[in-house]
Design an enzyme around this catalytic site. Structure first.
Site, short mmCIF file in Angstrom:
data_model
loop_
_atom_site.label_atom_id
_atom_site.label_comp_id
_atom_site.label_asym_id
_atom_site.label_seq_id
_atom_site.Cartn_x
_atom_site.Cartn_y
_atom_site.Cartn_z
N HIS A 43 1.05 -1.05 -0.01
CA HIS A 43 0.08 0.22 0.15
C HIS A 43 0.86 1.37 -0.04
O HIS A 43 0.11 2.79 -0.65
CB HIS A 43 -0.51 -0.18 1.45
CG HIS A 43 -1.92 -1.08 1.48
ND1 HIS A 43 -1.87 -1.70 2.67
CD2 HIS A 43 -3.13 -1.39 0.80
CE1 HIS A 43 -2.83 -2.76 2.36
NE2 HIS A 43 -4.01 -2.45 1.13
N GLY A 153 -2.64 -1.89 -6.95
CA GLY A 153 -1.22 -2.85 -6.76
C GLY A 153 -1.78 -3.78 -8.16
O GLY A 153 -2.64 -4.37 -8.73
N VAL A 182 5.02 -5.82 -4.43
CA VAL A 182 6.11 -5.83 -3.28
C VAL A 182 5.77 -6.63 -2.65
O VAL A 182 4.80 -7.36 -2.19
CB VAL A 182 5.74 -4.17 -3.06
CG1 VAL A 182 6.38 -3.61 -1.42
CG2 VAL A 182 5.20 -2.90 -3.89
N SER A 191 0.88 -9.15 1.71
CA SER A 191 -0.77 -8.85 1.88
C SER A 191 -1.25 -8.76 3.05
O SER A 191 -0.86 -9.73 4.24
CB SER A 191 -0.93 -10.26 1.27
OG SER A 191 -2.70 -10.23 1.24
#
Ligand code: AMP
Length: 293
Positions: A43, A153, A182, A191
């Site tokens: 994020h 993302g 990422v 996650s």
């Protein structure tokens, strides 16, 4: 573009618009990062890119009930507003929009948004109605924030592809920025749901990305996409205790079985563990030339 010294938490739509509208009229541009919170570096990478590109950065945190099916993890979805606020502020968010469910959905609406074929496969097949709920909340958020650019993302590659179609087909004003996935050092895609893995499952989970990388290598070595799917499935089955929901190679971003011009290929997977379901994917060029091998 500089981060503002203090981030403001905003809970009402009217208040957010009162803040943003005069700034927009003053010529400031807005980068928008919609999330469901329990923030991690994935994020924050979206925030970093929004911060780089725009005068103001708005992040929303809203665990959207409309995108969870019956029996899914809406209640159990991890939440920690205070920690999120600290991370968002440090990353340079100017306004953190955290609406209550009643603020976003004060009444049941009789109008639904129905994405097409692109939403019927992969996660759409196992989570019926999921992407309807994603588009519903995003249309509201786009109308509320009216961002110049919104950041998503590649970890949720199907979601991103559907959003790009939505924005293009309905002439929404925002543009969409794709941000690469990422990962943890061991390759596991970051996650919010990773905290719901059992310790042993967490140790096994990096095999998902190893399997995807192996699939990509095999494809460039000349293996067919059907065989690639089998290779990826075998690695995940042999190296984790998870149950495969799907492993599928498709054209990206159309998510068709047949390939349009200049399309890439996605190998996407979803794997169910005891208390959570993880998704990941890898993108590869559909052109097999030497530099790809
Ligand atoms: P979520 O809070 O899971 O709904 O995610 C909010 C946004 O962050 C979505 O655009 C996701 O695709 C993106 N995102 C989640 N995880 C990652 C990651 N590991 N790398 C990059 N973006 C991510």
């Amino acid at each position: 573009m500089n981060a503002s010294a203090t981030m403001q938490i905003v809970r009402s739509i009217a208040e957010l618009q009162n803040i943003l509208n005069p700034r927009k009229r003053g010529g400031r541009t807005i980068g928008f990062v919609p999330t469901m919170g329990f923030l991690h570096e994935g994020h924050l990478e979206l925030v970093k890119q929004a911060r780089r590109d725009h005068d103001l950065v708005v992040m929303s945190i809203f665990v959207n009930p409309a995108q969870f099916g019956p029996g899914e993890d809406y209640e159990a979805y991890p939440r920690d507003e205070q920690r999120d606020a600290e991370l968002a502020s440090a990353a340079g968010v100017d306004y953190l929009f955290v609406p209550a469910v009643n603020e976003m959905y004060p009444r049941t609406s009789s109008i639904r948004i129905l994405p097409g074929e692109q939403a019927a496969r992969l996660c759409g097949a196992s989570r019926p109605g999921h992407f309807d709920g994603v588009l519903k909340v995003l249309l509201k958020l786009f109308n509320i924030v009216d961002p110049d650019e919104s950041y998503f993302g590649m970890k949720d590659a199907q979601q991103l592809a559907i959003i790009e179609t939505f924005v293009r087909d309905f002439n929404l004003r925002t543009s969409i920025c794709r941000v690469p996935t990422v990962r943890e050092e061991d390759g596991l895609a970051k996650s919010s749901r990773n905290v719901r893995l059992e310790p042993q499952e967490r140790d096994q989970a990096p095999a998902i990305y190893r399997a995807l990388c192996m699939g990509k290598r095999s494809y460039y070595e000349g293996v067919s996409l059907k065989e690639v799917e089998k290779i990826v499935s075998n690695v995940i089955e042999n190296e984790t205790s998870g149950t495969i929901d799907y492993v599928k190679a498709l054209a990206y971003p159309s998510l068709d079985e047949s390939f349009g011009e200049a399309e890439e290929i996605i190998i996407a997977t979803a794997v169910k563990f005891t208390s959570t379901r993880l998704i990941d994917n890898i993108i590869m060029s559909s052109i097999k030339d030497e530099k790809n091998v």
